[in-house]
Structures are given as structure tokens and as C-alpha cells.
Design a protein around this motif. Sequence first.
Motif, mmCIF file in Angstrom:
data_model
loop_
_atom_site.group_PDB
_atom_site.id
_atom_site.type_symbol
_atom_site.label_atom_id
_atom_site.label_comp_id
_atom_site.label_asym_id
_atom_site.label_seq_id
_atom_site.Cartn_x
_atom_site.Cartn_y
_atom_site.Cartn_z
ATOM 1 N N MET A 22 0.530 -0.979 0.446
ATOM 2 C CA MET A 22 0.266 -0.321 -0.037
ATOM 3 C C MET A 22 0.532 1.432 0.007
ATOM 4 O O MET A 22 0.393 2.186 0.435
ATOM 5 C CB MET A 22 -0.666 -0.104 0.801
ATOM 6 C CG MET A 22 -0.310 0.005 2.566
ATOM 7 S SD MET A 22 -1.848 0.200 3.873
ATOM 8 C CE MET A 22 -0.369 -0.830 5.177
ATOM 9 N N ARG A 23 1.752 1.050 -0.128
ATOM 10 C CA ARG A 23 2.995 2.626 0.212
ATOM 11 C C ARG A 23 3.572 2.902 1.048
ATOM 12 O O ARG A 23 3.200 4.375 0.833
ATOM 13 C CB ARG A 23 2.614 2.846 -1.700
ATOM 14 C CG ARG A 23 2.782 2.522 -2.413
ATOM 15 C CD ARG A 23 3.962 2.056 -3.179
ATOM 16 N NE ARG A 23 4.179 1.828 -4.627
ATOM 17 C CZ ARG A 23 3.882 0.212 -5.370
ATOM 18 N NH1 ARG A 23 3.892 -0.450 -4.183
ATOM 19 N NH2 ARG A 23 4.109 0.519 -6.505
ATOM 20 N N CYS A 24 2.883 2.294 2.224
ATOM 21 C CA CYS A 24 2.984 3.579 2.962
ATOM 22 C C CYS A 24 4.566 3.751 3.585
ATOM 23 O O CYS A 24 4.485 4.540 3.845
ATOM 24 C CB CYS A 24 2.096 2.955 4.754
ATOM 25 S SG CYS A 24 2.968 1.232 4.840
ATOM 26 N N GLY A 25 5.237 2.939 3.148
ATOM 27 C CA GLY A 25 6.891 3.700 3.206
ATOM 28 C C GLY A 25 7.237 2.900 4.640
ATOM 29 O O GLY A 25 8.326 3.472 5.100
ATOM 30 N N LEU A 26 6.553 2.406 5.626
ATOM 31 C CA LEU A 26 7.000 2.027 7.257
ATOM 32 C C LEU A 26 7.982 1.005 6.973
ATOM 33 O O LEU A 26 9.110 0.971 7.821
ATOM 34 C CB LEU A 26 5.586 1.223 8.050
ATOM 35 C CG LEU A 26 4.765 2.546 8.392
ATOM 36 C CD1 LEU A 26 3.763 1.282 9.386
ATOM 37 C CD2 LEU A 26 5.068 3.644 8.698
ATOM 38 N N GLN A 28 10.883 1.531 5.454
ATOM 39 C CA GLN A 28 12.076 2.683 5.455
ATOM 40 C C GLN A 28 12.378 2.279 6.737
ATOM 41 O O GLN A 28 14.257 3.076 7.361
ATOM 42 C CB GLN A 28 11.727 4.589 5.252
ATOM 43 C CG GLN A 28 11.359 4.394 3.889
ATOM 44 C CD GLN A 28 10.171 6.171 3.915
ATOM 45 O OE1 GLN A 28 12.000 7.013 3.677
ATOM 46 N NE2 GLN A 28 9.239 6.033 4.144
ATOM 47 N N ALA A 29 12.256 2.228 7.788
ATOM 48 C CA ALA A 29 12.078 2.295 9.405
ATOM 49 C C ALA A 29 13.087 0.470 9.814
ATOM 50 O O ALA A 29 13.482 1.074 10.842
ATOM 51 C CB ALA A 29 11.154 2.089 10.267
ATOM 52 N N ARG A 45 9.376 -0.810 -0.980
ATOM 53 C CA ARG A 45 8.726 0.638 -1.298
ATOM 54 C C ARG A 45 9.033 0.565 -2.686
ATOM 55 O O ARG A 45 8.073 0.079 -3.672
ATOM 56 C CB ARG A 45 8.114 1.128 -0.378
ATOM 57 C CG ARG A 45 7.292 2.358 -1.486
ATOM 58 C CD ARG A 45 6.742 3.262 -0.212
ATOM 59 N NE ARG A 45 7.334 4.621 0.323
ATOM 60 C CZ ARG A 45 6.803 5.422 0.367
ATOM 61 N NH1 ARG A 45 5.457 5.559 0.361
ATOM 62 N NH2 ARG A 45 7.985 6.659 0.380
ATOM 63 N N CYS A 82 6.444 -5.084 7.697
ATOM 64 C CA CYS A 82 5.415 -4.175 6.865
ATOM 65 C C CYS A 82 3.809 -4.630 7.771
ATOM 66 O O CYS A 82 3.092 -5.993 7.557
ATOM 67 C CB CYS A 82 5.430 -6.165 5.636
ATOM 68 S SG CYS A 82 3.785 -4.891 4.296
ATOM 69 N N PRO A 83 2.953 -3.745 7.575
ATOM 70 C CA PRO A 83 1.619 -3.606 7.662
ATOM 71 C C PRO A 83 1.052 -4.775 7.015
ATOM 72 O O PRO A 83 -0.448 -4.740 7.399
ATOM 73 C CB PRO A 83 1.114 -2.384 8.469
ATOM 74 C CG PRO A 83 2.025 -1.428 7.751
ATOM 75 C CD PRO A 83 3.172 -2.596 7.221
ATOM 76 N N SER A 84 1.104 -4.619 5.971
ATOM 77 C CA SER A 84 0.412 -4.761 4.978
ATOM 78 C C SER A 84 -0.177 -6.314 4.051
ATOM 79 O O SER A 84 0.016 -7.520 3.891
ATOM 80 C CB SER A 84 0.394 -4.196 3.060
ATOM 81 O OG SER A 84 -0.534 -4.046 2.564
ATOM 82 N N SER B 33 2.248 7.675 -0.253
ATOM 83 C CA SER B 33 0.952 6.699 1.047
ATOM 84 C C SER B 33 -0.007 6.873 0.361
ATOM 85 O O SER B 33 -1.058 6.142 0.165
ATOM 86 C CB SER B 33 1.704 6.122 2.598
ATOM 87 O OG SER B 33 2.559 6.036 2.030
ATOM 88 N N VAL B 139 9.263 6.337 10.209
ATOM 89 C CA VAL B 139 9.527 7.038 9.084
ATOM 90 C C VAL B 139 9.488 8.565 9.253
ATOM 91 O O VAL B 139 9.906 9.130 8.555
ATOM 92 C CB VAL B 139 9.549 6.288 7.527
ATOM 93 C CG1 VAL B 139 9.209 4.853 8.272
ATOM 94 C CG2 VAL B 139 7.773 6.387 7.756
ATOM 95 N N PRO B 329 -3.017 -2.187 10.386
ATOM 96 C CA PRO B 329 -2.827 -3.641 9.594
ATOM 97 C C PRO B 329 -3.646 -4.379 8.745
ATOM 98 O O PRO B 329 -3.461 -5.302 7.558
ATOM 99 C CB PRO B 329 -1.169 -4.161 10.756
ATOM 100 C CG PRO B 329 -1.261 -2.951 10.515
ATOM 101 C CD PRO B 329 -2.201 -1.986 10.808
ATOM 102 N N ARG B 333 -4.393 -5.995 5.465
ATOM 103 C CA ARG B 333 -3.817 -6.927 4.904
ATOM 104 C C ARG B 333 -5.182 -7.729 3.817
ATOM 105 O O ARG B 333 -5.515 -8.844 3.466
ATOM 106 C CB ARG B 333 -3.710 -8.094 5.851
ATOM 107 C CG ARG B 333 -2.452 -7.722 6.223
ATOM 108 C CD ARG B 333 -2.237 -8.109 7.581
ATOM 109 N NE ARG B 333 -0.552 -8.185 7.885
ATOM 110 C CZ ARG B 333 0.083 -8.626 8.829
ATOM 111 N NH1 ARG B 333 0.243 -9.262 8.806
ATOM 112 N NH2 ARG B 333 1.791 -7.584 8.799
#
Lengths: 436, 461
Positions: A22-26, A28-29, A45, A82-84, B33, B139, B329, B333
Motif C-alpha cells: 500500500m506504499r505506506c513506506g513504513l 524505511q524504518a 517500497r 510490513c503492515p500489509s 502513500s 518514518v 495492518p 491485509r
Amino acid sequence: MSDITRIANTLMKLDDMLCDCMRCGLCQAVCPVFGATMKEADVSRGKLALLDNLAHKMIEDVDAVEEKLNRCLLCGSCQANCPSGVKILDIFMAARQALVEYRGLNPIKKLVFRQLLTHPTLFSTMMRAAAPFQGTVMRKQGSTTYDMPLMSKLIGSRHIAKLPAKSLHATYGALNTPSKCGIKVLFFAGCMADKYYTQLGEACLKVLKHHGVGVVMPTDLTCCGIPALASGDRIGFVKETEKNLAIIAKELIGGGIDYILTPCGSCTATLKEWWPHFASEFSPEQRKTIEAVAARVMDINQFLIDVLHVDEKATGFRNAGSVTKVTFHDSCHLKKSLGVASQPRKLIAQNPNYELVEMKEADRCCGCGGSFTLFHYDLSKQIGQRKRENIVKTGAGAVATGCPACMLQLSDMLSQNQDEVQVKHPVEIYAEMLPE
Amino acid sequence: MISPNLIKDLEALLGAENVFTSEADRTSYSYDSAVLPSTTPALVVRPTQTEQLGDIIRMCYEAGLAITVRGAGSNLSGGTVPDTKDSVVILTNSLNRILEINTEDLYAVVEPGVVTAQFAAAVEAKGLFYPPDPGSMSVSTIAGNIAENAGGLRGLKYGVTKDYVMGLEFYDYKGNLVKTGSRTVKCVTGFNLAGLMVASEGCMGVISKAILKLVPPPKASKALTAEFATVQDAGNAVAGIIAAHILPCTLELLDQNTLKVVEADQKAGLPTDAAAMLLIEVDGHPAQVADDAARVEEVLKKCNATAVHLPGSAEEKNKLWTARRMALPALARARPTCVLEDATVPRSQIPAMLAKLDEIAKKYDLQMGTFGHAGDGNLHPTILCDKRDKEEFARVEAAVDEIFDVALKLGGTLSGEHGIGTAKAKWMEKETSKGTIEFCQRMRRACDPNGLLNANKITGI
Ligand SMILES: Cc1cc2nc3c(=O)[nH]c(=O)nc-3n(C[C@H](O)[C@H](O)[C@H](O)COP(=O)(O)OP(=O)(O)OC[C@H]3O[C@@H](n4cnc5c(N)ncnc54)[C@H](O)[C@@H]3O)c2cc1C
Ligand code: SF4
Ligand code: SF4
């Protein structure tokens, strides 16, 4: 069909998985490569977006996408976070394969994966041939590490430990010891504990013997296949795995093998997850063996704690002299793929001559990533340096980790910085307190 | 087309390794996002010193290039999707130094690209507290937070990013440095330009430094959860807690759909038969906390809570809060695409809003889960779909339109914290007025005469 269409069509098969991002970018952390370069194309991502664009023919530069895709340790940190729930590693492995099938494998990798690693005797002969000459080619760097200026083409300016004169299986031959505790295991040492960190292999055998575990160790097991897979070399992977399956199948006949143990997080994860993932590459007979292996394979730390409960037995004797502070590095495959994190720590705690201190970011990747370090040494060093700082800040005299590849990277990093910190496997620390 | 000379000049200024021209590198700055189409910029530059920002802007502005500044690219409204294929993207993530944490005067000075969570941790290590905690804080960057006026779970009691901005430095379109605010609590030296930069989404200038307020951390905290048979009861409980003059630091709501999806994903033993669940945390002085928690419990029971839990151990609390942490999340999903909305209504209208959301989901035959910051009326209706299915996605878009309509009718707003960007630009006038849009555009033209600073965002220029 144009080339780009061909590769695009192959990648479109991944579309359902790619779409989950979902391109959240998390990511990166947690991505160690991004942490070092801060470039979006280096984080999952960015890589997923590039693959998506290639699949949809929105980008044409296949070489550039491949180059970006290879700047990845396959450490799984992004996937674990990854949340997704994107199956990032599945996507990366499949994409690397598609790209290799599209353009062919780099000739050095071809030699290593298809010849050297599938022929354990050839590999061992080469190592044996090299060992006696080490005195002339290796320069002492740290108290136990050397660099090899004459071999800089292959290993760069790495500081590595002295090669053992004999591999583990050459020393022990084909083992088949009886069980006293009712448990029998097949010991899959892995390339590193068999040919390089032989003292680790020996420590494992010592611990298993001490606890009365029966051990089967065939002599001709080959590489688990992860280096070939990670390089997109499906053929090399299948070749190696077919050999292993034939040997293991023979040992499994008639039952009696309760567990397959390895001292290497990467080998365990490969046998447990990647073999079944690629089961369709194998015959029905072989698939059965894959299933049997996946059901039995276990990390040796986990086995000692969760199965043998050695932490509930009396601890060893405290030696005279000072206690060594030791810190623990969570290998990515061990913690993020297999969920093994408390067991190695418990194992270390058994030895009263060590005191466990936690480092910051204990589960951040050390930057080795198998063949990543061979092809991206500078980046690998940059990531490793952060790990080194965290280790040194604890003031520990030793660092333990459950994966020989991480051990190699940590020794190199510490030695390059002239730190006198020993690198050990938790099983080695545990074995030290057992009677000879 | 970007002239090769400009690229050379930028390379001389920043070093070639900080000027990205390859297709692959540029493509990776084409999205953020938000669920929106991407646009690949012509050039991406990455300053490593804040002073370089002024030169970059001047050079690009004079060359007539559209400029988009980007932090972590985690915004949910398209604020960092370049306006055109000829845009230049300026990255701030190498401007990431914490310059000062002052524990006597309770402020910190940071560069724009400092990551929120890293900053919060550094502040905590010095015994102080920086409360804004957007879900993306691991982030997101401080300047991104300021430019979106990011909120978070603690908004109700501690406010949002704007409440912590004491002063700013930014570069205007000419590349000149502008300074506003100070290290003092009070400061009326000139216009409150920091106020202008908050929620400016890269349209007014490029933030290069921020002075942020810090507060002493609360000494104690206590968490509670409650289940309700109707959303009306949950809504009454939220209103009741505030009416009792208690300001919890978090007051979160999960609706039944969300509970079901999280339970299916997590098997955490959540009450899937409850219409809604509230998660509440009070903090402050230990005696006050105990007192507040007891009174919250009273209110919850009076409002027909079917169950109230007071976790005893940290472990138990952690387990209960997993439900909240896993809400997004788990929803994400469930289906390939997850459209996370941000409509916000006055607290008293939460039950009405939840009822309407249910209606909308049914009307458009969509799967929707709603969770969010009930304490401040900031709900996140989340639609689960597959953007590749054109027919379904058309229904999603119609549903989103209707969600905004309803929020506005209930006296609410389009966006509580996710910003406008391009995603919500078309609804701006509906919530405000034609005059507002024109005023903003005139103001923008004064700050950006050639219309090059993130021109398509918010109101257009
Ligand atoms: C999983 C997830 C959870 C989220 N949860 C929350 C939440 O709880 N609360 C919330 O408020 N938001 C939330 N967000 C949205 C987003 O993370 C915030 O808007 C955040 O502030 C964006 O920071 P960033 O660094 O990613 O900024 P970016 O996305 O890079 O940029 C955002 C905007 O700021 C502008 N900008 C960036 N740097 C500068 C600068 N130096 N000067 C001027 N303008 C600049 C950009 O041009 C753009 O318009 C969430 C997002 C995700 C993906
Ligand atoms: S964390 Fe997962 S979903 Fe989010 S951008 Fe990374 S890969 Fe995509
Ligand atoms: S596997 Fe590791 S190195 Fe590769 S993208 Fe994910 S976090 Fe980064």
C-alpha cells in the motif's frame, strides 16, 4: 515478442502480490540498505514500485531495475514489519529468477553455484589445497583474523579467520551414533560449519553427545541452496537440493530421525521455508522428502532449549577468573524468519562464565546477506559498521550470534576496526562449560 | 526539459551522488502513500546541508521548474507526487540532524528531515516528552509533520504538531532565508509565519529548521477498555468522559467491522459481537491518574458498557492495545487496496457518523472498517477494495464523496490530519467558500508568483 514484453509478462504473474503493497513506506524504518543510503530505490517500497512499473511496462531500463533489486540483503526485516503483510521475499526471489532467466547468470556465480557448491568434495579439496599455503598468503590482522592480499579479487580486503586444515566431515567421517536419550537427529552442518567454522561444528557434536542425542551426519551433503536462490539461479538451486534430497531420503528411510538440526539460521530457514516454497520444481518422490525435512528441521539453539530443556538442568561450573561480558546479535533468518530469539539467549545464560548484555538494535541486520557482501562490499561494510558500533558500545568482550554468515561479517567488521571482541556461536559458549 | 547546465551546476553544488537523473531513481520518487496515479519527476536532488536549499530553490525557480519537496513520502493525500513530468523533487532526508535539545528551556532545534520517532526517542532519553505521534512516526519527518500538521493518538489531550512549533526557518521562492518565532515561549516579533507554514504542504516555501516545544513527561498512566452493544452507547461514553472534565491522552474507538477483521487476522480473543470497543488511557500525576481512571470507569458503566477491563500488568495492557495497533495492518491485509479516510466530526456526532458510514458501505456494497481517535472526533473509515477492479473502485470513489458530504453536514471537516494534497482538493470549496479559495490563491501567488511550488496541491494557484 520484445524482450521487455517477455520480462513484463513474467513479472505480471507477481501482480497479485505486488498489489498488496500500500506504499505506506513504513519499511524505511527497518531496511538496513535504506538506513545506509537513504535512497527510496533501496527500500522495499521503491523496489516493489520499480517491479510494478516494469511489469506494466512503465519503465524500460531492465538493467537498472535489476541493479536496484540486487541491492538487497534478503534479510526479511521489511517483510517482518510490513503492515500489509506483503510477501516481499517471495516477490524478490521470483523477480531475481525472472531476470536471470531473461539474461543469463553471471559466470562467476554460475561456477560457484552449479559446480563448486554442488560438489562438496571439489569444494573441500579446494579449501584443503588452500589451507597449507595460508601462512604465505594471509597476513595477520587481529588476534585471530587475517587478510589475504593475493586473493583480493575474490574476497576484497576482508579480514577472515584462518581456514581449518580439515573439514568437519573429513575429521568425523560418516557419523551414526546411537541415542541414549531416545532422540535421534540428522546434523546438517551447512557449508560454513563444515568447512570454515569447524570448531562450531565440533561444539555442536560435543553438546549433542553430552546430552545423549544420537547423531547421523552423512559426508556428502551439499549447500542448502540459499546462495543460488538469492542470485536467481533456479537451476543451481535445484541441482544442489536434488543431491541433498537423495542423501537425506536415504537416511529417513525406516524412520528414527526425529529432528534435522543446523547451527545456521539461513540453512534452517531454507530447509523449512524455501524448499517447500519451490517444491513444484521437484518430483513427487522428492516433494515427500521436502515435506519430511520441513517438518523436522530445527535450529540447534531452539532444539536445546525447547526440546531438551537444557536450561532447566543444572548450569555449568564457574571457572576461576573474570566473567566475560557477551552481547547477542539476532541473525535475520533466525529471528525474523524462524522466530528464534529467546532460545540462544537462554543457552548463553547457562554458562556462568559469561554475562549477557543487550546491545542497541540487536535485531538489525549486520549487512552480510550471503552473496550480497561479495557483490556490494562497500555497502555491506557501511551497514556492518553500525552493528559494530552497537556491539562495541556495550563494552562486551564477546559477541554471539546464531548464524555463521553473521559471524563472518561481525569478525570482519570488528577486526577492521581493531576491536578485540571475540565472535562466537551460542552453542560454542554453551559447549565450553561441558566436560570434554 | 532540464538543461544540462543546470544539472552540472546542481552537481557542483551537491556532489554528483546527490543529483539523481536515472529513470529508475526518479521513478522511485513518483508516488507517496496516497492511492493516486504517479508522476515521475525529471530530476531529484538531495541536499546534505540546509544552506544548499536556498541555492537549489533559486536555481530551479529561475529555470522555471516545478518544485516538490519530499520528506519520507508517507503522506496520504498526494502531497509529494510531482505536479508535472518536468518537476524537480527536493529530498530532505539527509538533512536529519538534531541540533539541540534544551532541557532547561524545554525546546529542541532540528533540521527538516529528522525522523519523528528518532527525535521523540532522543527527547525521551533526555527526560522530556515530544507528544505528537502520527501512526507513521517511525518514518515521517518533522518538516513533513509540520507541513501536514500531523496529529496522532495523543491529539485530544496534547494537541497536534502545530501546538509544538515555536519557530521556523524556511527558504522562499527566491532562495532567501526567512526566520519566524523564537526559542522563547512568548514571541510577537512580526507575523506568525510559522502558522502559515503549518499545513502548507510544500506550497509556501521549504522549511529548513524547526524550533519545537518539549514538555515534561507524565509520571504515570493507566489504561482501560470497554465494550458496547450499540455505537450510540459508545458515543455517549466518549461525550460523557469529556463532560466529566477528564482529558484522556488516548481515547480510541474500533467499530465492529474492524474488530472482526482484526480478530480474523490476529485471533486475539476480541469481542466481535460488540458494536464498538473503546480504548482509553489517562496519564499525569499518579494520584490524579488513579482518580481519573475510577471516574472513567464510572462513566463507562453508566453508559451501558457491556464489559470494562482494567489491565493489571503491562503485558495484559499490551495485549489489549494490540487490537488498536493492528487495526490498520489487519484491514490492509484483508484486500489488495486499502483506502484510508480521515473525515472528522464534532465528538457529539460520532454515533451519527458511524451510522451513516454503515449506510454508505451497504449502499455501495463495500467492505469498510472504522477506527480512530474518537476523543477528537477524528475517525478513519477504511475501505477495503482492489483498485484494479475498475467497477469496484468507481463505487469506492462515490462512497468517499458521500463520506465527505456527510461529514460536512454533521458540522465536521474533510481531513483531520491527513491533509488535502490533490486527493481532496476538489472538496475544499464545499467545506470553506469560494472567497476562501480565492484568498488562498492570491496569498499563494504572492509567495510563489510563477506558480511552481507544489502548485496543484490544496487550492491550486
Ligand atoms: C501508515 C500511516 C499512518 C499514518 N498515520 C498518521 C497519523 O496518525 N496522523 C497523521 O497526521 N498522519 C498520519 N499519516 C500521514 C503522514 O505520515 C503524515 O502526513 C506525515 O506528516 C508525513 O510526513 P513525511 O515526512 O512523510 O512527509 P511527506 O509525505 O514527504 O510530505 C508531506 C507534505 O509536506 C511537504 N513537505 C515535506 N518536507 C517539507 C519541507 N521541508 N518544507 C515544506 N514542506 C515540506 C511535502 O511537499 C508534502 O506536501 C500516516 C501515514 C501512513 C502511511
Ligand atoms: S511496509 Fe509493506 S506495504 Fe508498506 S511500503 Fe513497505 S512493502 Fe509496501
Ligand atoms: S530484505 Fe532487507 S535489505 Fe532487502 S529490502 Fe527488505 S529490509 Fe531492505
